[in-house]
Motif scaffolding. Structure first.
Motif, PDB file in Angstrom:
ATOM      1  N   LYS A 450       0.835  -1.200   0.000  1.00 21.38           N
ATOM      2  CA  LYS A 450       0.000   0.000   0.000  1.00 21.38           C
ATOM      3  C   LYS A 450       0.873   1.255   0.000  1.00 21.38           C
ATOM      4  O   LYS A 450       0.571   2.239  -0.674  1.00 21.38           O
ATOM      5  CB  LYS A 450      -0.915   0.002   1.231  1.00 21.38           C
ATOM      6  N   GLU A 451       1.976   1.192   0.747  1.00 24.12           N
ATOM      7  CA  GLU A 451       2.858   2.356   0.833  1.00 24.12           C
ATOM      8  C   GLU A 451       3.525   2.665  -0.500  1.00 24.12           C
ATOM      9  O   GLU A 451       3.790   3.829  -0.807  1.00 24.12           O
ATOM     10  CB  GLU A 451       3.930   2.114   1.904  1.00 24.12           C
ATOM     11  N   VAL A 452       3.846   1.627  -1.297  1.00 28.07           N
ATOM     12  CA  VAL A 452       4.521   1.887  -2.577  1.00 28.07           C
ATOM     13  C   VAL A 452       3.534   2.246  -3.681  1.00 28.07           C
ATOM     14  O   VAL A 452       3.940   2.482  -4.817  1.00 28.07           O
ATOM     15  CB  VAL A 452       5.385   0.684  -3.018  1.00 28.07           C
ATOM     16  N   GLY A 453       2.238   2.282  -3.385  1.00 30.94           N
ATOM     17  CA  GLY A 453       1.271   2.744  -4.371  1.00 30.94           C
ATOM     18  C   GLY A 453       0.400   1.683  -5.004  1.00 30.94           C
ATOM     19  O   GLY A 453      -0.338   1.981  -5.949  1.00 30.94           O
ATOM     20  N   ILE A 454       0.450   0.442  -4.508  1.00 30.61           N
ATOM     21  CA  ILE A 454      -0.454  -0.599  -5.020  1.00 30.61           C
ATOM     22  C   ILE A 454      -1.869  -0.284  -4.549  1.00 30.61           C
ATOM     23  O   ILE A 454      -2.122  -0.114  -3.358  1.00 30.61           O
ATOM     24  CB  ILE A 454      -0.006  -1.992  -4.530  1.00 30.61           C
ATOM     25  N   ARG A 455      -2.805  -0.216  -5.503  1.00 30.38           N
ATOM     26  CA  ARG A 455      -4.168   0.231  -5.181  1.00 30.38           C
ATOM     27  C   ARG A 455      -5.046  -0.893  -4.640  1.00 30.38           C
ATOM     28  O   ARG A 455      -5.971  -0.633  -3.862  1.00 30.38           O
ATOM     29  CB  ARG A 455      -4.829   0.820  -6.415  1.00 30.38           C
ATOM     30  N   ARG A 456      -4.788  -2.145  -5.040  1.00 30.48           N
ATOM     31  CA  ARG A 456      -5.700  -3.233  -4.694  1.00 30.48           C
ATOM     32  C   ARG A 456      -4.913  -4.531  -4.556  1.00 30.48           C
ATOM     33  O   ARG A 456      -4.010  -4.812  -5.351  1.00 30.48           O
ATOM     34  CB  ARG A 456      -6.768  -3.354  -5.772  1.00 30.48           C
ATOM     35  N   THR A 457      -5.239  -5.330  -3.536  1.00 30.35           N
ATOM     36  CA  THR A 457      -4.625  -6.640  -3.346  1.00 30.35           C
ATOM     37  C   THR A 457      -5.731  -7.691  -3.268  1.00 30.35           C
ATOM     38  O   THR A 457      -6.767  -7.470  -2.634  1.00 30.35           O
ATOM     39  CB  THR A 457      -3.776  -6.676  -2.067  1.00 30.35           C
TER      40      THR A 457
END
Length: 776
Positions: A450-457
């Motif tokens: 989330k911190e590196v910019g991934i929007r969805r897991t």
């Protein structure tokens, strides 16, 4: 021809440098004719090679900016600017040499890997030790690995050993691994000779897979697809138009040549590849093999990450959850010791779980004799003079269906556990419940994404929904898609890819199609070769999933630095082109200025090699040693936590015996509470130094709750008359014990995720002496 292909960039660079320098010396000496001749020779050399590269690009139907170099060199000869032509030739030669050196370094690293590949192994048969080709090793063979030798195949240790694992993990310090631990091929025995049981063949071993992955990565990434090609469609016409305008306005081709000279796009030819290759190098240092620059850029662009469950968010190998003993059987510790002793010579994955659990509990194992495998049922052999049998329920219990067997099956169904049953001296002794626990570094990895910019897991698994939902809640994914076969996984990836760029993470054979279908496939290959590692674009060779977040961080930083180098370099080149078109910059001065722009752009790109912030938390050697020492007590005392539940399960409202409860209380007060206080004094400051004081708040609160519940148990037992135990007393005891069990299990998970997951890969130290401690 082979000699020339390997050395042509160096020869080109030396020749161009010698010609340029020779011309300069001749000019200073007043030999103008000689200097011009040398510079013309350098220009002709560059023109010939640039023309060859341009023709090759046209034949491959690939856009290229080499045509600008051809025009600049030809124009320099035409207008008599030999020095400018020689400078352009030197720029081209330095670019080719830089690419060649980077490729040569990668080839050298691969060659060193291949040279370390074991060719032979020593197999023990009784008292004989025979040297055999490594290809002849089969799972179950007992191998001898001498001091300084490379472990030939993956195996399980029959004695404690010390290993240099730097070839696989990058960790420089030798690692001590206890008897029963798994050891991977490719590591070096840094201690006395040891015996191990082979658990894989040579072709399926970890080290063979690493060599294949690096070969595949090098084949994919060389030759590098130059970033300049993407800009060629716009940059080449722009340059030609600007040069044409300069010629038309000035009425002289000199200005046009000056424009072409400063337009030679070395920032594109050199800076971007340097930054991308630096990113590949940095990723490899943390155990991530990225198969080329295109894969690195795609990893940097990812927005949605999908995970398989087994082996990715969970360990992917069973671990002992609890031991259930049958009525009249020996104590649980004795049952586990006997079963683990028998399993030492078995290559089966379930054997590792029991052997590892016994070693963590400091149980003394014996080598079994007369071991035989009954196909389809299990394993049987002698431990000392006791017959021990392990396997399926019907083989151990027969056709009976006793109460304890039904309880085992109910618990296994509720917890999603595997079961292995055991008989001692011909009588059923109990069962082992094995679970696939969540990786302790998985929740931190999801937060880091989330911190590196991934929007969805997304958790994408073929497992049943209740288990998948539990894992999803623990690790913190945004969505869970369960009960999906490989075809369903492909459909889910296509749906996600339609809305955003996807990254798929998996480790199994059934993950290969999904990895190939995603924008980027990431495979976990720390335990050997699988089809997933062949299909993936990125491969983790370390058994830690938190490396994924760091790899994305490295990829995004490398791409950003590459873009910065290109924008600065090309921006300055455009300014220089305009100045040349206006007549402010003659060709010779433009060539020197362009060389300075190149050096600046490459200097910007080289920043990608510098250390940067990662999500992995650095720890001092002292803190690592402290954490591993405390982890030893944490692991050993899992048995104490299971004893709480066992004692609670055995409480009966009629004829209740309090002796087991009092024995448990003594163990908790003598072992568990002191251990919690040790954690408070040593582990909590360690975590605070690594993550900040706020990270310890919940663990400190749980320490206090455990001590409070043990104190309540003491007071409750003091208030019960052992001669007249009322049903309500038993109910209260059960309630308190089950509550304490739940708090201890939660606290174990907290420390796994919040403290011990920070420690670099490596086992806890083997305990030689001292009292056994309970978990924190």
């Amino acid at each position: 021809m082979t000699w020339w292909r390997g050395r042509s960039p160096a020869v080109f660079f030396v020749a161009s440098a010698v010609l340029l320098a020779g011309g300069a010396i001749a000019a200073v000496s007043g030999a103008d004719a000689v200097s011009r001749a040398l510079w013309v020779a350098a220009t002709v050399l560059g023109l010939g090679l640039s023309l060859l590269w341009t023709v090759r690009s046209v034949a491959e139907r690939r856009a290229s900016v080499d045509v600008i170099a051809v025009l600049a060199l030809a124009g320099a000869l035409w207008v008599g600017e030999e020095f400018a032509g020689a400078m352009v030739t030197l720029m081209l030669a330095s670019g080719r040499l830089l690419e060649d050196r980077a490729a040569a370094r990668a080839d050298r690293e691969l060659r060193l890997l291949v040279e370390r590949t074991p060719r032979t192994a020593r197999r023990r048969t009784g008292d004989r030790v025979d040297g055999i080709p490594v290809e002849a090793v089969s799972p179950g063979d007992v191998l001898v690995v001498g001091t300084g030798e490379v472990v030939p195949v993956d195996g399980r240790l029959l004695a404690t050993g010390t290993f240099d694992e730097s070839a696989l993990t990058g960790e420089p310090m030798p690692v001590e691994r206890p008897s029963g631990d798994d050891v991977r091929s490719g590591v070096v025995n840094a201690g006395p000779p040891v015996d191990l049981v082979a658990t894989s063949s040579a072709s399926e071993s970890t080290y063979a897979n690493v060599v294949r992955l690096v070969e595949q990565a090098q084949a994919t990434s060389a030759p590098f697809v130059r970033t300049a090609d993407r800009f060629a469609v716009l940059f080449v016409p722009l340059t030609l138009v600007l040069a044409g305008l300069a010629w038309a306005l000035a009425g002289s081709p000199v200005r046009a040549v000056a424009v072409l000279v400063v337009a030679t796009p070395c920032p594109l030819l050199l800076a971007a590849p340097v930054a991308i290759m630096s990113g590949l190098s940095r990723a490899s240092r943390i155990g991530v093999v990225v198969k080329g620059g295109a894969a690195l850029e795609a990893l940097a662009a990812g927005e949605v990450v999908l995970f398989d469950k087994t082996g990715t968010l969970t360990h992917g190998r069973p671990e002992l959850a609890s031991v259930v003993t049958a009525p009249g059987a020996p104590p649980a510790q004795d049952v586990l010791r006997l079963a683990a002793s028998l399993n030492q010579v078995s290559p089966h994955p379930l054997a590792s779980a029991l052997v590892g659990a016994a070693r963590r509990r400091d149980l003394d194992l014996e080598l079994p004799t007369g071991v035989r495998e009954v196909h389809g049922y299990g394993l049987e052999g002698l431990v000392g003079d006791v017959v021990v049998r392990l396997g399926k329920a019907r083989w151990i219990v027969g056709d009976d269906d006793p109460t304890w067997l039904r309880q085992v099956r109910r618990r296994a169904a509720l917890d999603g556990c595997l079961t292995v049953f055991v008989a001692v001296a011909g009588r059923p002794a109990g069962a082992f419940l094995l679970e696939d626990p969540v990786r302790p570094d998985a929740p931190r990895m999801l937060a880091a994404l989330k911190e590196v910019g991934i929007r969805r897991t997304v958790l994408l698994t073929g497992d049943r929904a209740d288990i998948a939902e539990t894992v999803g809640r623990i690790v913190g994914v945004d969505a869970v898609l369960a009960d999906r076969d490989p075809a369903d996984k492909l459909a889910a990836i296509r749906d996600e890819s339609a809305a955003a760029r996807t990254i798929m993470v998996g480790d199994g054979v059934n993950d290969a199609p999904a990895l190939a279908a995603a924008g980027v496939g990431v495979a976990l290959a720390a335990r050997g070769a699988t089809a997933s590692s062949e299909a993936a674009d990125v491969v983790l060779t370390v058994d830690r999933v938190d490396a994924i977040a760091d790899a994305i961080l490295i990829a995004r930083r490398s791409r950003r630095i590459a873009l910065e180098a290109v924008l600065v370099g090309m921006g300055l080149s455009l300014v220089a082109m305009l100045a040349a078109a206006a007549g402010l910059l003659p060709p010779a001065a433009g060539a020197v200025l362009q060389e300075g722009i190149d050096v600046l752009a490459i200097g910007i790109a080289l920043r990608a090699l510098l250390p940067s912030r990662l999500h992995s938390v650095p720890m001092s050697q002292e803190d690592v040693a402290t954490a591993r020492r405390l982890r030893s007590g944490h692991d050993v005392a899992i048995a104490a936590v299971e004893q709480i539940r066992t004692v609670a399960d055995d409480l009966r409202t009629r004829d209740c015996r309090l002796e087991p409860v009092r024995t448990l209380l003594s163990r908790l007060e003598e072992d568990l509470i002191p251990h919690e206080r040790d954690d408070e004094e040593e582990l909590m400051p360690l975590v605070a130094r690594a993550l900040g004081g706020a990270a310890t708040a919940t663990m400190r609160r749980t320490h206090a709750e455990i001590e409070h519940q043990v104190s309540r148990l003491h007071r409750l037992l003091d208030g019960i008359d052992p001669e007249h135990v009322a049903p309500e007393d038993v109910t209260e005891l059960r309630r308190l014990l089950y509550g304490l069990y739940a708090v201890c299990r939660l606290h174990n998970s907290q420390e796994e995720e919040g403290a011990f997951a920070l420690v670099p890969a490596g086992p806890s130290p083997t305990r030689r002496s001292g009292r056994r401690r309970a978990p924190g």
